[in-house]
Design an enzyme around this catalytic site. Structure first.
Site, PDB file in Angstrom:
ATOM      1  N   SER A 283     -14.321 -38.470  48.127  1.00 54.62           N
ATOM      2  CA  SER A 283     -13.737 -37.814  47.228  1.00 54.62           C
ATOM      3  C   SER A 283     -13.862 -38.562  45.903  1.00 54.62           C
ATOM      4  O   SER A 283     -14.072 -37.880  44.826  1.00 54.62           O
ATOM      5  CB  SER A 283     -12.159 -37.818  47.216  1.00 54.62           C
ATOM      6  OG  SER A 283     -11.835 -38.831  47.677  1.00 54.62           O
TER       7      SER A 283
ATOM      8  N   GLU B  55     -16.304 -28.105  47.428  1.00 53.50           N
ATOM      9  CA  GLU B  55     -17.420 -28.634  46.790  1.00 53.50           C
ATOM     10  C   GLU B  55     -18.351 -28.906  47.319  1.00 53.50           C
ATOM     11  O   GLU B  55     -18.441 -30.015  48.329  1.00 53.50           O
ATOM     12  CB  GLU B  55     -16.767 -29.623  45.845  1.00 53.50           C
ATOM     13  CG  GLU B  55     -15.656 -29.335  44.856  1.00 53.50           C
ATOM     14  CD  GLU B  55     -15.134 -30.467  44.276  1.00 53.50           C
ATOM     15  OE1 GLU B  55     -14.645 -30.256  43.002  1.00 53.50           O
ATOM     16  OE2 GLU B  55     -15.182 -31.575  44.738  1.00 53.50           O
TER      17      GLU B  55
HETATM   18  P1  NAI Z   1      -7.303 -40.963  57.427  1.00 55.69           P
HETATM   19  O1  NAI Z   1      -7.130 -42.224  57.071  1.00 55.69           O
HETATM   20  O2  NAI Z   1      -6.132 -39.849  57.665  1.00 55.69           O
HETATM   21  O3  NAI Z   1      -8.570 -40.489  58.367  1.00 55.69           O
HETATM   22  C1  NAI Z   1      -9.371 -41.579  58.568  1.00 55.69           C
HETATM   23  C2  NAI Z   1     -10.113 -41.418  60.152  1.00 55.69           C
HETATM   24  O4  NAI Z   1     -11.471 -41.916  60.104  1.00 55.69           O
HETATM   25  C3  NAI Z   1      -9.080 -42.300  60.976  1.00 55.69           C
HETATM   26  O5  NAI Z   1      -8.779 -41.606  61.893  1.00 55.69           O
HETATM   27  C4  NAI Z   1      -9.888 -43.564  61.311  1.00 55.69           C
HETATM   28  O6  NAI Z   1      -9.660 -44.152  62.653  1.00 55.69           O
HETATM   29  C5  NAI Z   1     -11.396 -43.021  61.176  1.00 55.69           C
HETATM   30  N1  NAI Z   1     -12.178 -43.899  61.181  1.00 55.69           N
HETATM   31  C6  NAI Z   1     -12.411 -45.052  60.148  1.00 55.69           C
HETATM   32  N2  NAI Z   1     -13.541 -45.778  60.144  1.00 55.69           N
HETATM   33  C7  NAI Z   1     -14.567 -45.071  61.196  1.00 55.69           C
HETATM   34  C8  NAI Z   1     -15.621 -45.123  61.666  1.00 55.69           C
HETATM   35  N3  NAI Z   1     -16.475 -46.085  61.171  1.00 55.69           N
HETATM   36  N4  NAI Z   1     -16.103 -44.470  62.721  1.00 55.69           N
HETATM   37  C9  NAI Z   1     -15.155 -43.404  63.123  1.00 55.69           C
HETATM   38  N5  NAI Z   1     -13.959 -43.324  62.616  1.00 55.69           N
HETATM   39  C10 NAI Z   1     -13.716 -43.916  61.678  1.00 55.69           C
HETATM   40  O7  NAI Z   1      -8.101 -40.349  55.973  1.00 55.69           O
HETATM   41  P2  NAI Z   1      -8.491 -38.947  55.413  1.00 55.69           P
HETATM   42  O8  NAI Z   1      -7.082 -38.982  54.228  1.00 55.69           O
HETATM   43  O9  NAI Z   1      -8.401 -37.915  56.190  1.00 55.69           O
HETATM   44  O10 NAI Z   1      -9.790 -39.163  54.401  1.00 55.69           O
HETATM   45  C11 NAI Z   1     -10.940 -39.084  55.206  1.00 55.69           C
HETATM   46  C12 NAI Z   1     -11.844 -39.006  53.940  1.00 55.69           C
HETATM   47  O11 NAI Z   1     -11.737 -37.768  53.209  1.00 55.69           O
HETATM   48  C13 NAI Z   1     -12.177 -39.918  52.812  1.00 55.69           C
HETATM   49  O12 NAI Z   1     -13.445 -40.225  52.611  1.00 55.69           O
HETATM   50  C14 NAI Z   1     -11.169 -39.323  51.717  1.00 55.69           C
HETATM   51  O13 NAI Z   1     -11.393 -40.129  50.447  1.00 55.69           O
HETATM   52  C15 NAI Z   1     -11.647 -38.062  51.943  1.00 55.69           C
HETATM   53  N6  NAI Z   1     -10.712 -37.044  51.221  1.00 55.69           N
HETATM   54  C16 NAI Z   1      -9.232 -37.367  51.602  1.00 55.69           C
HETATM   55  C17 NAI Z   1      -7.953 -36.362  51.041  1.00 55.69           C
HETATM   56  C18 NAI Z   1      -6.790 -36.415  51.275  1.00 55.69           C
HETATM   57  O14 NAI Z   1      -5.874 -35.605  50.747  1.00 55.69           O
HETATM   58  N7  NAI Z   1      -6.358 -37.228  52.036  1.00 55.69           N
HETATM   59  C19 NAI Z   1      -8.743 -35.091  50.366  1.00 55.69           C
HETATM   60  C20 NAI Z   1     -10.305 -35.268  50.026  1.00 55.69           C
HETATM   61  C21 NAI Z   1     -11.041 -35.914  50.528  1.00 55.69           C
END
Ligand code: NAI
Length: 513
Positions: free
Chosen positions: A130, A163
């Site tokens: 993001s 996007e």
């Molecule tokens: P989250 O913390 O809920 O999930 C991230 C997941 O990635 C975790 O389950 C973690 O164990 C896993 N992970 C971390 N490092 C890893 C690796 N090296 N290999 C495999 N798995 C790994 O985070 P969330 O909120 O789902 O965000 C994920 C991405 O989406 C980020 O880049 C965030 O900026 C983006 N994003 C988040 C939004 C939101 O509202 N939460 C909205 C739009 C984008």
């Protein structure tokens, strides 16, 4: 997608999709593509995360069937398409892998390099980042032309826009292929340049930053600003309510990072009001206090200011150049006061400026500021009315005006002197930022309009809103605030200025060279 492109990337409607990172966003992405008929392979580095995600998505699919949104047969088919993986190597057969791991550039770069060694040379690698620069994620890849940003919104299945962000080296084919793939899920795919905040978070900056500026200037309270934006302008939530919902720790960080990434562009300048609140932990709902206080997760609303509104009396002069002079005159009569055309001998003066405060209007037109009240021409007199007083407006005049403008039962909010009231300032800022997004070619007009409505839930697309207010009025608001404040934040975008000068809609695209 042309059949040739599909063949090259293998990313057609039956393509296998990979998702790496099965947290909040990953789960939504898995569900979306499973429901669109794809086999979805997903992997997460944390112990138990894949199982939890499987359980979650199975539950969501069953819920859709239970609620009758899809048949049980389809739910079962979608469930069978889920492919939980134990290792990143299991994503080898995917035509597209979407990364939704932690927002950390070093970790993402490492995962992309690993993915490249696993998938076919034609596979597309997408990142749900993001706030990172997509080109930076691609920088360590051997094949940066296959790396694309793909930014979904939370909750993914319900937020029907994504996007697609080509980085400087991304190939056109891969961008188009990914776009088609997303559109086949039923989501609107918009294309945004690899610029801070991409499209939606960029376009949404003005709502917060201008509201904060208005608060800083003591124009109105948090609840009054929210009330005006909600009830008069038609936003689902006021800017402060939204900050409390998202959490100031999150939205404050986004404000700071977009401002820094845009090289301190004044249009995105956050507020010095944030730091002390962040230090004190006033993040919003999740900490029990933000801009509002919460008890048992319910907001405790501050008491509203009460004005003495017994009767409208005396003689009232309505500026004949006011946009709604006729309607205001009718209200004066309805409220039982008398109209006069003598601005030097009356009890109340009513003006309707665009982008000027009362002090400016009174100084320019030699009106008595102690007797003057202004009413915002936006959004029109039939909705919630915003009255503005000068630093010396007599309380009797203020109360008289409140009575007059509420005599038909319409809600009234009184604010302090402000060039552009509240609505004019916030809406003109939003229109100006969207105009500049168009001017910079960050996105097309159609993509700006759709993404703002779908991603931010605004009642209108920003450029259509500018047209509805009148491009000339928006330009006047900005020019006047710029002149009065000297703040380059308000300088109008060339896009806006040129379209007004040429008598065009703000949605008019640039002619091709
Ligand atoms: P989250 O913390 O809920 O999930 C991230 C997941 O990635 C975790 O389950 C973690 O164990 C896993 N992970 C971390 N490092 C890893 C690796 N090296 N290999 C495999 N798995 C790994 O985070 P969330 O909120 O789902 O965000 C994920 C991405 O989406 C980020 O880049 C965030 O900026 C983006 N994003 C988040 C939004 C939101 O509202 N939460 C909205 C739009 C984008």
């Amino acid at each position: 997608m042309s059949s040739q492109q599909a063949e090259r990337s293998g990313a057609n409607s039956s393509a296998n999709i990979g998702v790496i990172g099965t947290g909040v966003m990953g789960r939504g992405i898995i569900q979306l593509f499973a429901q669109a008929g794809h086999k979805v392979y997903f992997y997460d580095a944390a112990d138990g995360a894949v199982d939890q995600a499987t359980e979650f998505v199975l539950g969501m699919l069953q819920r859709a069937a239970d609620k009758g949104r899809i048949s049980q047969q389809l739910a079962d088919k979608n469930k069978a398409s889920l492919q939980p993986c134990k290792s990143i190597v299991d994503l080898a057969g995917c035509a597209v892998v979407i990364e939704a791991i932690v927002e950390n550039i070093a970790v993402k770069q490492k995962v992309f390099a690993e993915l490249e060694s696993v998938v076919a040379p034609t596979a597309i690698l997408a990142s749900n980042t993001s706030s990172l620069i997509v080109a930076e994620i691609a920088a360590r890849c051997k094949n940066p032309e296959r790396v694309v940003g793909l930014h979904f919104f939370n909750p993914v299945p319900l937020m029907k826009v994504a996007e697609v962000i080509p980085a400087v080296k991304t190939s056109r084919n891969n961008t188009d292929t990914l776009k088609t793939l997303v559109e086949n899920t039923g989501h609107r795919a918009v294309t945004a340049a690899d610029q801070p905040g991409f499209l939606v978070n960029h376009a949404g900056r003005g709502y917060y930053t201008e509201a904060l500026r208005i608060l800083e200037e003591q124009v109105a309270s948090v609840a009054e600003i929210d009330g005006l934006m909600r009830d008069a302008a038609g936003f689902k939530m006021g800017p402060f309510e939204l900050m409390d919902l998202t959490g100031l720790d999150v939205s404050g960080k986004v404000m700071e990072s977009i401002y820094a990434q845009f090289q301190h562009e004044p249009r995105f300048r956050p507020s010095s009001l944030l730091a002390p609140r962040l230090a004190a932990g006033l993040f919003g709902r999740k900490t029990g206090e933000g801009w509002y206080r919460y008890e048992d997760n319910k907001r405790v609303d501050p008491e509203q200011t009460k004005h003495n509104t017994e009767v409208a009396s005396g003689t009232v002069w309505v500026d004949p150049t006011a946009n709604q002079a006729t309607e205001i005159a009718e209200l004066v009569v309805k409220a039982g006061a008398a109209l006069t055309d003598d601005s030097e001998n009356c009890d109340l003066l009513i003006v309707q400026p665009w982008g000027k405060d009362i002090s400016q209007v009174c100084a320019e037109r030699e009106l008595d500021a102690s007797l003057t009240v202004a009413v915002d021409p936006l959004p029109g007199l039939d909705v919630h009315r915003c009255l503005m007083i000068s630093p010396i407006t007599k309380s009797k005049c203020r109360d008289n005006a409140v009575n007059l403008f509420s005599c038909d039962g319409t809600a009234v909010t009184v604010i302090n002197d402000s060039p552009g009231f509240v609505l004019q300032r916030v809406l003109a800022t939003i229109v100006n930022i969207a105009s500049n997004i168009a001017q910079r070619g960050i996105a097309s007009v159609a993509d700006i309009e759709d993404s703002v409505k779908l991603g931010l839930g605004y009642p209108k697309g920003p450029l259509a809103w500018g047209d509805a207010i009148g491009g000339d009025n928006v330009l006047q608001i900005l020019n006047n605030i710029f002149e009065i404040s000297g703040d380059p934040r308000y300088r109008p975008s060339f896009w806006l200025r040129r379209r007004v000068q040429l008598g065009l809609s703000l949605k008019a695209e640039e002619a091709r060279r």
